[in-house]
Write an enzyme that holds these catalytic residues in place. Structure first.
Site, short mmCIF file in Angstrom:
data_model
loop_
_atom_site.label_atom_id
_atom_site.label_comp_id
_atom_site.label_asym_id
_atom_site.label_seq_id
_atom_site.Cartn_x
_atom_site.Cartn_y
_atom_site.Cartn_z
CB SER A 39 -2.94 -37.69 16.14
OG SER A 39 -2.75 -36.68 15.18
CG HIS A 56 -34.62 -43.85 17.61
ND1 HIS A 56 -35.02 -44.24 16.35
CD2 HIS A 56 -35.57 -44.32 18.46
CE1 HIS A 56 -36.16 -44.91 16.43
NE2 HIS A 56 -36.51 -44.98 17.71
#
Length: 429
Positions: free
Chosen positions: A277, A155
């Site tokens: 970036s 999970h």
């Protein structure tokens, strides 16, 4: 030139719509159409439909076209509907009436079928070999990093201790399951459809057993209607099996993207394999694996699209099948590229040392703590309650962790057993 040309002028808009991008796609099938045409010509000679000298001249010209293809000199111009009409035109141009005989006892339907299935046969084997290369890289990484612990998650919550050895070899063994499917797919396409013509056979005394041997098929698709109905089924099977492989690669790519992020910080890659970036100079982005993830998801979507296009079609040929040619070739060619870049990139992965004493991993060893109590005489349920209460009141102190000795666990990876599975798969038909 069209193989079905009866001297009637075709509306240009209709012609453009119906031809689509077959010319570009058929460049992937050209060598297989030449191969099948050779076998067909030999068979026509064997049964007496072509003279011996006619067979020899056809084979010679087909070999010329093959050499042109190998040297990048073979092109399907806009004058032609597809590769099949191009090849027949070239034979007729060189050989006259003899060239016109090559289409005897076959239809464009079984001509397309046999070329596609030869293409699938060869390329499924290539994909299998590339997947095996990736599996071997993953097993090598598993062995190299088997001592390095890694938090296991359920999970997306910290769960139990794992290792990089477990992580790498888990995907290696999952890829073997995908190889099983590729093996099944190869068996389906390894059935000769040539001779089924338009789907109802031929009144010529053709020898399908001869072309089956000549083309290296393991068997025939005996029933001629079944052969025609394999159009769609073969493409659907191939793309579905590739989709299973894509699913495994997509999940591994997702793990890599997560584990490379600063919040996990388990792995990294050389700068030359990453991107940056335009405004954030610190960025080191896993674009390769993000694109792998996206491309693999697209391949899984294609498998679903194939079902929708071919579902509920009645027996016989339908032009809908033209639409699935692009999907199947796209799937094959993209999977080969994905496997190449994945193997190249992951081989250069840099595994970091994970500090399991970090506060966020404080409960990683609770199961081992329970098991220790059980070994020392507690029942499992009582041990679970004791450790649970310690977690709740904040008194839990992690132990060093226990050895996991059973096969396939972090301290007993069973890498050779996984490798044996891989070696048992032999997609050579």
């Amino acid at each position: 030139m069209k193989l079905w040309d009866k001297g009637i002028s075709i509306d240009k808009q209709i012609e453009k719509f119906t031809v689509g991008n077959d010319r570009e796609l058929d460049m992937h099938l050209a060598e297989y159409d030449i191969q099948a045409s050779k076998a067909h010509a030999k068979m026509l000679g064997k049964v007496g439909i072509l003279e011996k000298d006619e067979v020899e001249t056809i084979l010679t010209e087909l070999e010329v076209l093959k050499k042109q293809l190998e040297n990048g000199l073979f092109h399907i111009e806009e004058d032609f509907e597809d590769v099949h009409s191009k090849i027949e035109f070239e034979l007729t141009k060189k050989l006259g009436d003899t060239g016109k005989k090559i289409h005897t006892a076959r239809s464009r339907n079984d001509q397309v079928l046999v070329a596609q299935q030869l293409y699938f046969k060869e390329n499924l084997q290539q994909i299998s070999e590339k997947a095996k290369e990736l599996i071997e890289v993953l097993l090598g990484l598993a062995d190299e990093h088997k001592e390095k612990l890694l938090p296991g998650y359920t999970h997306l919550q910290v769960a139990m201790p794992s290792s990089f050895g477990l992580w790498f070899s888990a995907y290696a063994e999952l890829l073997i399951d995908d190889l099983y499917l590729l093996e099944a797919g190869l068996k389906i396409v390894d059935q000769n459809p040539l001779g089924s013509a338009a789907g109802y056979g031929s009144s010529f005394p053709i020898d399908r057993e001869f072309t089956t041997r000549e083309l290296g098929f393991s068997t025939q698709k005996f029933n001629v209607v079944a052969a025609q109905m394999s159009r769609g089924k073969c493409e659907r099977t191939v793309t579905s099996n590739i989709a299973s492989l894509a699913n495994t690669l997509s999940r591994l790519a997702m793990d890599i993207c997560l584990y490379m992020s600063q919040n996990f910080d388990f792995i990294t890659f050389p700068d030359e394999l990453t991107t940056g970036s335009s405004i954030m100079p610190h960025k080191k982005n896993p674009d390769v694996f993000e694109l792998v993830r996206g491309k693999c998801n697209k391949l899984q979507a294609i498998a679903n699209e194939m079902i929708l296009i071919t579902n509920n079609l009645p027996s016989g040929y339908h032009r809908d099948f033209q639409l699935i040619k692009e999907n199947s070739i796209y799937s094959v060619e993209n999977m080969k590229e994905i496997l190449d870049v994945f193997t190249h990139s992951i081989a250069q992965i840099k595994v970091k040392n994970v500090d399991l004493k970090d506060e966020k991993y404080k409960y990683l060893f609770t199961v081992d703590s329970i098991n220790e109590l059980v070994i020392n005489g507690k029942s499992f349920r009582d041990a679970y309650k004791i450790i649970g209460e310690q977690v709740q009141d904040g008194s839990y102190k992690a132990t060093e962790g226990m050895q996991h000795s059973h096969s396939g666990s972090k301290d007993n990876l069973s890498l050779e057993k996984i490798r044996e599975k891989k070696e048992e798969i032999n997609l050579k038909i």
